[in-house]
Design a protein around this motif. Sequence first.
Motif, PDB file in Angstrom:
ATOM      1  N   VAL A 383       5.778   0.692 -10.220  1.00 48.03           N
ATOM      2  CA  VAL A 383       5.745  -0.092  -9.365  1.00 48.03           C
ATOM      3  C   VAL A 383       7.335  -1.027  -9.647  1.00 48.03           C
ATOM      4  CG1 VAL A 383       4.934  -2.249  -8.217  1.00 48.03           C
ATOM      5  CG2 VAL A 383       3.291  -0.537  -9.048  1.00 48.03           C
ATOM      6  N   GLY A 384       7.795  -1.029  -8.329  1.00 50.06           N
ATOM      7  CA  GLY A 384       9.249  -1.727  -8.467  1.00 50.06           C
ATOM      8  C   GLY A 384      10.352  -0.905  -8.735  1.00 50.06           C
ATOM      9  N   ALA A 385      10.259   0.475  -9.310  1.00 46.18           N
ATOM     10  CA  ALA A 385      11.324   1.166  -9.653  1.00 46.18           C
ATOM     11  C   ALA A 385      12.504   1.372  -8.442  1.00 46.18           C
ATOM     12  CB  ALA A 385      10.836   2.489 -10.353  1.00 46.18           C
ATOM     13  N   ASP A 386      11.862   1.502  -7.209  1.00 43.59           N
ATOM     14  CA  ASP A 386      12.717   2.131  -6.290  1.00 43.59           C
ATOM     15  C   ASP A 386      12.445   0.787  -5.007  1.00 43.59           C
ATOM     16  OD1 ASP A 386      13.805   4.329  -7.255  1.00 43.59           O
ATOM     17  OD2 ASP A 386      11.895   5.018  -7.025  1.00 43.59           O
ATOM     18  N   THR A 387      11.967  -0.245  -5.216  1.00 41.97           N
ATOM     19  CA  THR A 387      11.941  -1.294  -4.216  1.00 41.97           C
ATOM     20  C   THR A 387      12.689  -2.538  -4.203  1.00 41.97           C
ATOM     21  OG1 THR A 387      10.023  -2.331  -5.574  1.00 41.97           O
ATOM     22  CG2 THR A 387       9.477  -0.550  -3.935  1.00 41.97           C
ATOM     23  N   GLY A 388      13.920  -2.399  -4.721  1.00 44.94           N
ATOM     24  CA  GLY A 388      14.791  -3.526  -4.572  1.00 44.94           C
ATOM     25  C   GLY A 388      14.635  -4.137  -6.053  1.00 44.94           C
ATOM     26  N   GLY A 389      14.401  -3.737  -7.075  1.00 47.88           N
ATOM     27  CA  GLY A 389      14.662  -4.797  -8.275  1.00 47.88           C
ATOM     28  C   GLY A 389      13.200  -5.319  -8.603  1.00 47.88           C
ATOM     29  N   ALA A 390      13.519  -6.468  -9.259  1.00 44.47           N
ATOM     30  CA  ALA A 390      12.242  -7.174 -10.003  1.00 44.47           C
ATOM     31  C   ALA A 390      11.268  -7.719  -8.867  1.00 44.47           C
ATOM     32  CB  ALA A 390      12.791  -8.440 -10.720  1.00 44.47           C
ATOM     33  N   MET A 391      10.026  -7.707  -9.345  1.00 38.67           N
ATOM     34  CA  MET A 391       8.906  -8.182  -8.462  1.00 38.67           C
ATOM     35  C   MET A 391       8.632  -9.501  -8.585  1.00 38.67           C
ATOM     36  SD  MET A 391       8.364  -5.068  -6.880  1.00 38.67           S
ATOM     37  CE  MET A 391       6.725  -5.214  -6.365  1.00 38.67           C
ATOM     38  N   GLU A 392       8.076 -10.274  -7.674  1.00 38.92           N
ATOM     39  CA  GLU A 392       7.637 -11.553  -7.807  1.00 38.92           C
ATOM     40  C   GLU A 392       6.069 -11.562  -7.392  1.00 38.92           C
ATOM     41  OE1 GLU A 392       9.738 -15.151  -6.349  1.00 38.92           O
ATOM     42  OE2 GLU A 392      11.622 -14.120  -6.027  1.00 38.92           O
ATOM     43  N   ARG A 393       5.440 -12.357  -7.816  1.00 35.28           N
ATOM     44  CA  ARG A 393       3.765 -12.149  -7.698  1.00 35.28           C
ATOM     45  C   ARG A 393       3.401 -13.465  -7.173  1.00 35.28           C
ATOM     46  NH1 ARG A 393       1.106 -12.107 -12.643  1.00 35.28           N
ATOM     47  NH2 ARG A 393      -0.779 -11.049 -11.742  1.00 35.28           N
ATOM     48  N   PHE A 394       2.740 -13.487  -5.914  1.00 36.63           N
ATOM     49  CA  PHE A 394       2.155 -14.685  -5.241  1.00 36.63           C
ATOM     50  C   PHE A 394       0.640 -14.381  -5.067  1.00 36.63           C
ATOM     51  CE2 PHE A 394       6.413 -13.886  -3.979  1.00 36.63           C
ATOM     52  CZ  PHE A 394       7.008 -14.846  -4.217  1.00 36.63           C
ATOM     53  N   VAL A 395       0.179 -15.852  -5.283  1.00 35.30           N
ATOM     54  CA  VAL A 395      -1.476 -16.088  -4.861  1.00 35.30           C
ATOM     55  C   VAL A 395      -1.204 -16.306  -3.306  1.00 35.30           C
ATOM     56  CG1 VAL A 395      -3.343 -17.330  -4.593  1.00 35.30           C
ATOM     57  CG2 VAL A 395      -2.051 -16.791  -6.886  1.00 35.30           C
ATOM     58  N   VAL A 396      -1.725 -15.507  -2.471  1.00 38.27           N
ATOM     59  CA  VAL A 396      -1.821 -15.368  -0.944  1.00 38.27           C
ATOM     60  C   VAL A 396      -3.014 -16.080  -0.485  1.00 38.27           C
ATOM     61  CG1 VAL A 396      -1.259 -14.087   0.982  1.00 38.27           C
ATOM     62  CG2 VAL A 396      -0.161 -13.643  -1.042  1.00 38.27           C
ATOM     63  N   TYR A 397      -2.905 -16.998   0.654  1.00 41.90           N
ATOM     64  CA  TYR A 397      -4.259 -17.492   1.001  1.00 41.90           C
ATOM     65  C   TYR A 397      -4.065 -17.596   2.486  1.00 41.90           C
ATOM     66  CZ  TYR A 397      -1.187 -21.596   0.428  1.00 41.90           C
ATOM     67  OH  TYR A 397      -0.149 -22.429   0.279  1.00 41.90           O
ATOM     68  N   ARG A 398      -5.089 -17.740   3.233  1.00 41.64           N
ATOM     69  CA  ARG A 398      -5.125 -17.855   4.779  1.00 41.64           C
ATOM     70  C   ARG A 398      -5.356 -19.068   5.185  1.00 41.64           C
ATOM     71  NH1 ARG A 398      -8.692 -14.016   3.047  1.00 41.64           N
ATOM     72  NH2 ARG A 398     -10.570 -15.506   3.427  1.00 41.64           N
ATOM     73  N   LEU A 399      -4.572 -19.623   6.255  1.00 46.58           N
ATOM     74  CA  LEU A 399      -4.680 -20.741   6.921  1.00 46.58           C
ATOM     75  C   LEU A 399      -4.358 -20.766   8.451  1.00 46.58           C
ATOM     76  CD1 LEU A 399      -5.077 -24.041   6.122  1.00 46.58           C
ATOM     77  CD2 LEU A 399      -2.706 -24.111   5.945  1.00 46.58           C
ATOM     78  N   ALA A 400      -5.375 -20.846   9.070  1.00 46.25           N
ATOM     79  CA  ALA A 400      -5.154 -21.081  10.663  1.00 46.25           C
ATOM     80  C   ALA A 400      -4.573 -19.927  11.241  1.00 46.25           C
ATOM     81  CB  ALA A 400      -4.359 -22.354  11.157  1.00 46.25           C
ATOM     82  N   LEU A 490      -0.369 -10.528  -4.417  1.00 45.53           N
ATOM     83  CA  LEU A 490       0.474  -9.629  -3.998  1.00 45.53           C
ATOM     84  C   LEU A 490       1.738  -9.714  -4.747  1.00 45.53           C
ATOM     85  CD1 LEU A 490       0.966  -7.697  -1.592  1.00 45.53           C
ATOM     86  CD2 LEU A 490       2.277  -9.634  -0.536  1.00 45.53           C
ATOM     87  N   ALA A 491       2.477  -8.379  -5.235  1.00 48.76           N
ATOM     88  CA  ALA A 491       3.599  -8.277  -5.948  1.00 48.76           C
ATOM     89  C   ALA A 491       4.750  -7.864  -4.892  1.00 48.76           C
ATOM     90  CB  ALA A 491       3.596  -7.371  -6.869  1.00 48.76           C
ATOM     91  N   VAL A 492       5.841  -8.717  -4.596  1.00 47.44           N
ATOM     92  CA  VAL A 492       6.683  -8.347  -3.571  1.00 47.44           C
ATOM     93  C   VAL A 492       7.904  -8.067  -4.227  1.00 47.44           C
ATOM     94  CG1 VAL A 492       7.973  -9.208  -1.545  1.00 47.44           C
ATOM     95  CG2 VAL A 492       5.347  -9.881  -2.020  1.00 47.44           C
ATOM     96  N   PRO A 493       8.912  -7.027  -3.714  1.00 45.97           N
ATOM     97  CA  PRO A 493      10.073  -6.948  -4.299  1.00 45.97           C
ATOM     98  C   PRO A 493      11.083  -7.935  -3.877  1.00 45.97           C
ATOM     99  CG  PRO A 493       9.178  -4.921  -3.098  1.00 45.97           C
ATOM    100  CD  PRO A 493       8.262  -6.013  -2.850  1.00 45.97           C
ATOM    101  N   GLY A 494      11.982  -8.286  -4.982  1.00 45.64           N
ATOM    102  CA  GLY A 494      13.138  -9.316  -4.658  1.00 45.64           C
ATOM    103  C   GLY A 494      13.797  -9.153  -3.330  1.00 45.64           C
ATOM    104  N   SER A 495      13.993  -7.789  -2.863  1.00 46.75           N
ATOM    105  CA  SER A 495      14.720  -7.716  -1.579  1.00 46.75           C
ATOM    106  C   SER A 495      13.828  -8.033  -0.457  1.00 46.75           C
ATOM    107  CB  SER A 495      15.213  -6.152  -1.517  1.00 46.75           C
ATOM    108  OG  SER A 495      14.003  -5.405  -1.703  1.00 46.75           O
ATOM    109  N   CYS A 496      12.617  -8.192  -0.638  1.00 40.53           N
ATOM    110  CA  CYS A 496      11.827  -8.552   0.754  1.00 40.53           C
ATOM    111  C   CYS A 496      11.307  -9.900   0.667  1.00 40.53           C
ATOM    112  CB  CYS A 496      10.475  -7.541   0.802  1.00 40.53           C
ATOM    113  SG  CYS A 496      10.809  -5.906   0.605  1.00 40.53           S
ATOM    114  N   ILE A 497      12.261 -10.793  -0.023  1.00 38.04           N
ATOM    115  CA  ILE A 497      11.962 -12.196   0.058  1.00 38.04           C
ATOM    116  C   ILE A 497      13.263 -12.946   0.338  1.00 38.04           C
ATOM    117  CG2 ILE A 497      11.390 -14.221  -1.245  1.00 38.04           C
ATOM    118  CD1 ILE A 497       9.960 -12.625  -2.998  1.00 38.04           C
TER     119      ILE A 497
END
Length: 548
Positions: A383-400, A490-497
Amino acid sequence: MTRAGTARAATGRAAPAPEEGQGGDQGIGGQGIGGGILAFVTVTVGGLGFALPLAEVLEVIRSPALVRVPLGPPGLEGLAQWHGTPTPVLDLRRALGHAGGPVETGPAETGPAGDGSTAARVVIVRHHGQPVGLLVDGMAGMVRSTADRIDALADEEAPAVDAGLLSGVLRDGAVTILDAGALIDRQFGAGWGASAPRSAALLERAGGAQAATAVSVVDEARLVVFEVAGQDFALPVERVREILPAPDGVTRMAKAKAHLLGVMPLRDRLLPLVGLRALFGLGEGGAGVGPGAGRRVVVVQTDGADASVGVVVDEVRDILRIARSLIDPVPPLLAREPEFEDLDGIARADGGRRLVSVLSAARMFRHGVSLGGEAEVETMNRVGADTGGAMERFVVYRLAGAEYGLPVAAVQEVLRRPDTTTPLPNAPDFVTGVLTLRGAVLPLIDLRRLLRLPAGGEGGGEGGDRGRVVVVAQGEARVGLLVDGLSGLLAVPGSCIGPAPAVSEAQGRLIRRVATPPAGVGGARLILLMEPDALLDMDRLSALLASV
């Protein structure tokens, strides 16, 4: 300009329908037209007609899915993904102060009245190099003109909207020219978008500082708790890479055991899936894979190699912080039974009233290997090898109806919302009270009030649920956030932030970044990332919100 021409501009009569090849849904490039000819895109808003210079228009699109942005100006409809860029969308009816009804959005090709008129559109314009969407009732067409056929607004005539937002009147088509830049500056503040976004390096340093100041309690464990067939199971947070919506279907493997559901695509890899219902013999209802209500895939980091396994669960419940002394080993009599070999222990939560089975991530690897061999699983799950470098992990919650995220390092735990809280005198209006959590007082922030979002149902949750409390901690400071529900990790590639469009000072401090996960990671999503340090600064929050 003649009085008749001014009158036509004041009524805002819509421009004539486009000639063949001039209108439609396709993207409109922002290129000028030579030979002194000026081109304009004409749109309708609340029965009025307006023209926008084609040179400022990047594209005209059907109304996309929008994410509500809190603490924004009155005309802000939400945030859309436009070619992967988070783009604010203004509702022109509200921005122009028009009293008509709301714009009908959606993919329909006919207008709200079913009269064959065009459906709502979003005109993407460029302002200080930043894309901004303008939500209109429909696109009327295109008009070409010359500079000598553009009349100034007559001072003695009052147009249907503020004259400061208009640049003149087109004789060809009898529509007023809208000054999109003036309108955007009036909504977001003069010069909005003129300054360059903060550098990625600065954002990375900020994320590193958050991780460095997060509290790590060695005698406690953090567990992601999920439900399967009415029973609670858990995995350590550090073993959970991300949590995704269950796919519509999976590819079954030949001669696989019942609990080995198959594989699903994860970015450019394949993820083996294990069904806990079948693995633990918990019944057949909902045992397959599908996007049912709340069903999720928990992506587990396994032992011994860079490999992952997806665990299909019915619902993600909590992130539980519990003393390790309250996690007991499986009783020896049960440990000898095959159905208990995948458990690392049993957690006694809520004073022993709630038992949570803690799964072994190490033994989950065995199920992944069974699908295709150890080497293949290792290769499939880098995971993350071809998705723009290091991954960041987030706790994702719902609101409205929208999704928000916080860095995993800043979230201490996620609890069920309590039935009652203790009021806190002289507190800001967004602080609903306090509760006692393991002997310490925890202030509770109602995020709906803080972000000026519409009030939810009783208890603030979804579908009759009481909602959740996300406990945010930095150093000794802690605060609880009341949210509608937990989506997961959720783990998100740095290039997608990237930086979030700043629509107000308060929003710019609370929500500085936005995540747009790539296709295949839970589908097309746009997640607003909140800043832990801003949430913990009550005095600054109160001062900022006083001007909203």
